[in-house]
Design a protein around this motif. Sequence first.
Motif, PDB file in Angstrom:
ATOM      1  N   VAL A  46       8.683  12.609 -14.092  1.00  0.00           N
ATOM      2  CA  VAL A  46       9.868  11.766 -14.088  1.00  0.00           C
ATOM      3  C   VAL A  46      11.071  12.694 -14.159  1.00  0.00           C
ATOM      4  CG1 VAL A  46      11.140   9.966 -15.320  1.00  0.00           C
ATOM      5  CG2 VAL A  46       8.637   9.903 -15.265  1.00  0.00           C
ATOM      6  N   VAL A  47      11.969  12.571 -13.216  1.00  0.00           N
ATOM      7  CA  VAL A  47      13.150  13.428 -13.168  1.00  0.00           C
ATOM      8  C   VAL A  47      14.228  12.810 -14.056  1.00  0.00           C
ATOM      9  CG1 VAL A  47      14.902  14.451 -11.692  1.00  0.00           C
ATOM     10  CG2 VAL A  47      12.574  14.145 -10.827  1.00  0.00           C
ATOM     11  N   PRO A  48      14.673  13.553 -15.083  1.00  0.00           N
ATOM     12  CA  PRO A  48      15.697  12.999 -15.974  1.00  0.00           C
ATOM     13  C   PRO A  48      17.075  13.031 -15.314  1.00  0.00           C
ATOM     14  CG  PRO A  48      15.217  15.243 -16.603  1.00  0.00           C
ATOM     15  CD  PRO A  48      14.262  14.895 -15.490  1.00  0.00           C
ATOM     16  N   GLY A  49      17.936  12.128 -15.744  1.00  0.00           N
ATOM     17  CA  GLY A  49      19.319  12.129 -15.261  1.00  0.00           C
ATOM     18  C   GLY A  49      20.073  13.325 -15.801  1.00  0.00           C
ATOM     19  N   ALA A  50      19.730  13.740 -17.018  1.00  0.00           N
ATOM     20  CA  ALA A  50      20.361  14.891 -17.665  1.00  0.00           C
ATOM     21  C   ALA A  50      19.365  15.448 -18.678  1.00  0.00           C
ATOM     22  CB  ALA A  50      21.643  14.476 -18.379  1.00  0.00           C
ATOM     23  N   THR A  51      19.503  16.721 -18.975  1.00  0.00           N
ATOM     24  CA  THR A  51      18.661  17.322 -20.007  1.00  0.00           C
ATOM     25  C   THR A  51      19.556  17.763 -21.148  1.00  0.00           C
ATOM     26  OG1 THR A  51      18.785  19.456 -18.889  1.00  0.00           O
ATOM     27  CG2 THR A  51      16.874  18.102 -18.405  1.00  0.00           C
ATOM     28  N   GLU A  52      19.233  17.265 -22.304  1.00  0.00           N
ATOM     29  CA  GLU A  52      19.997  17.594 -23.499  1.00  0.00           C
ATOM     30  C   GLU A  52      19.024  17.902 -24.617  1.00  0.00           C
ATOM     31  OE1 GLU A  52      22.282  14.071 -24.162  1.00  0.00           O
ATOM     32  OE2 GLU A  52      23.455  14.326 -22.334  1.00  0.00           O
ATOM     33  N   SER A  53      19.487  18.570 -25.638  1.00  0.00           N
ATOM     34  CA  SER A  53      18.642  18.835 -26.787  1.00  0.00           C
ATOM     35  C   SER A  53      18.350  17.534 -27.515  1.00  0.00           C
ATOM     36  CB  SER A  53      19.326  19.814 -27.745  1.00  0.00           C
ATOM     37  OG  SER A  53      19.476  21.061 -27.108  1.00  0.00           O
ATOM     38  N   GLY A  54      17.148  17.410 -28.002  1.00  0.00           N
ATOM     39  CA  GLY A  54      16.748  16.218 -28.734  1.00  0.00           C
ATOM     40  C   GLY A  54      15.254  16.035 -28.622  1.00  0.00           C
ATOM     41  N   ILE A  55      14.729  15.064 -29.364  1.00  0.00           N
ATOM     42  CA  ILE A  55      13.289  14.856 -29.333  1.00  0.00           C
ATOM     43  C   ILE A  55      12.885  13.515 -28.750  1.00  0.00           C
ATOM     44  CG2 ILE A  55      12.787  16.445 -31.219  1.00  0.00           C
ATOM     45  CD1 ILE A  55      12.580  13.989 -33.060  1.00  0.00           C
ATOM     46  N   LEU A  57      12.827  10.427 -25.830  1.00  0.00           N
ATOM     47  CA  LEU A  57      12.945  10.256 -24.384  1.00  0.00           C
ATOM     48  C   LEU A  57      14.240   9.509 -24.082  1.00  0.00           C
ATOM     49  CD1 LEU A  57       9.321   9.068 -23.504  1.00  0.00           C
ATOM     50  CD2 LEU A  57      10.263  11.374 -23.331  1.00  0.00           C
ATOM     51  N   SER A  58      14.908   9.908 -23.019  1.00  0.00           N
ATOM     52  CA  SER A  58      16.113   9.181 -22.620  1.00  0.00           C
ATOM     53  C   SER A  58      15.691   7.819 -22.077  1.00  0.00           C
ATOM     54  CB  SER A  58      16.878   9.955 -21.547  1.00  0.00           C
ATOM     55  OG  SER A  58      16.150   9.936 -20.331  1.00  0.00           O
ATOM     56  N   PRO A  59      16.583   6.847 -22.083  1.00  0.00           N
ATOM     57  CA  PRO A  59      16.244   5.529 -21.522  1.00  0.00           C
ATOM     58  C   PRO A  59      15.768   5.623 -20.065  1.00  0.00           C
ATOM     59  CG  PRO A  59      18.267   5.368 -22.796  1.00  0.00           C
ATOM     60  CD  PRO A  59      17.920   6.835 -22.708  1.00  0.00           C
ATOM     61  N   ALA A  60      16.370   6.506 -19.285  1.00  0.00           N
ATOM     62  CA  ALA A  60      15.966   6.634 -17.877  1.00  0.00           C
ATOM     63  C   ALA A  60      14.544   7.173 -17.756  1.00  0.00           C
ATOM     64  CB  ALA A  60      16.941   7.548 -17.142  1.00  0.00           C
TER      65      ALA A  60
END
Length: 102
Positions: A46-55, A57-60
């Motif tokens: 799954v290609v994320p809309g953005a990559t940020e630090s965190g643990i 999963l993004s909603p996308a």
Amino acid sequence: RTYDGPELLKKAPILALSPHEPGVREALLNAQFMGVLPEVVRLVGVVPGATESGIALSPAVRAGIGAAVDAVAGELAALGVALRKREPPREPDLWWERQPLG
């Protein structure tokens, strides 16, 4: 997004700067060099809309999980693997999102 083995091998190598860059191409090249590269290699992600630090999963990305599971099932079925649904179905174990104990 789905990639096949030759498509992965033709990509230029990258310097891994984070755990999100696992070096799949390099692992495939090592397997090829050792003579253990599988005949069929498919990578579904799954290609994320953005990559940020965190643990979490993004909603996308969370929304794309179902399509990724369906893509994996389709790839396995195309290879002749008999699939069956788990009964009863279980929720995914997103262990990294659990609250720490204590």
